[in-house]
Design a protein around this motif. Sequence first.
Motif, mmCIF file in Angstrom:
data_model
loop_
_atom_site.group_PDB
_atom_site.id
_atom_site.type_symbol
_atom_site.label_atom_id
_atom_site.label_comp_id
_atom_site.label_asym_id
_atom_site.label_seq_id
_atom_site.Cartn_x
_atom_site.Cartn_y
_atom_site.Cartn_z
ATOM 1 N N LYS A 1 -52.185 -15.992 60.811
ATOM 2 C CA LYS A 1 -51.449 -14.741 60.665
ATOM 3 C C LYS A 1 -50.137 -14.706 61.453
ATOM 4 O O LYS A 1 -49.122 -14.236 60.957
ATOM 5 C CB LYS A 1 -52.354 -13.582 61.086
ATOM 6 N N ASN A 2 -50.130 -15.211 62.669
ATOM 7 C CA ASN A 2 -48.952 -15.102 63.523
ATOM 8 C C ASN A 2 -47.998 -16.292 63.432
ATOM 9 O O ASN A 2 -46.947 -16.281 64.065
ATOM 10 C CB ASN A 2 -49.363 -14.898 64.985
ATOM 11 N N LEU A 3 -48.360 -17.309 62.682
ATOM 12 C CA LEU A 3 -47.488 -18.469 62.525
ATOM 13 C C LEU A 3 -46.319 -18.116 61.616
ATOM 14 O O LEU A 3 -46.511 -17.602 60.517
ATOM 15 C CB LEU A 3 -48.270 -19.643 61.934
ATOM 16 N N ARG A 4 -45.127 -18.396 62.084
ATOM 17 C CA ARG A 4 -43.937 -18.154 61.273
ATOM 18 C C ARG A 4 -43.583 -19.445 60.547
ATOM 19 O O ARG A 4 -43.454 -20.489 61.177
ATOM 20 C CB ARG A 4 -42.774 -17.716 62.159
ATOM 21 N N LEU A 5 -43.431 -19.351 59.239
ATOM 22 C CA LEU A 5 -43.010 -20.497 58.434
ATOM 23 C C LEU A 5 -41.573 -20.257 57.998
ATOM 24 O O LEU A 5 -41.258 -19.227 57.401
ATOM 25 C CB LEU A 5 -43.893 -20.660 57.197
#
Length: 175
Positions: free
Chosen positions: A137-141
Amino acid sequence: NYNFQISKKLRYGENPHQNASLYGRFFEYYEQIHGKELSYCNILDITAATYLIREFEKPTVAILKHTNPCGVASGKNLIEAWECAYATDKQAPFGGIIVTNRNISTNLANKISQIFCEIVIAPGFTLAGERLLKKKKNLRLMQLNDNQNLEEIPEMRSVIGGILAQDQDRKLSNL
């Protein structure tokens, strides 16, 4: 002669008590395809990671923490490059940035998904690899838009009362 427009008000600056804004055309060069809003420090890290990864022609993975490279490797493919970059310091990627100069496959996405990192930057992601990484959820791609000529962007630094600007140094040394 630079005339910048505010492009985004940020949640806060380097510290929570600091106001911050992003000026210019940052989002013409990147598409955020997943994750929570970018912070001031995230934007600095993304910029440092992009400048670094562009120095390599072979498949390369770089791991950065607070704009500092802590694992960089090239290989015959990104999996080989990942194994070498990650082996440099297995603690460093925790909360860090991972950048590649090739599309991220499902296999590499699987390896990355096993650790906690803040941002993954690549020119693209396989559909299955993207789906796998989006489970965090918190991983930015961040996808680097290929249609922009990054070489034309001057390097800029803030100084008291203004900015310094220069052409990028793209000449390789023969040392």
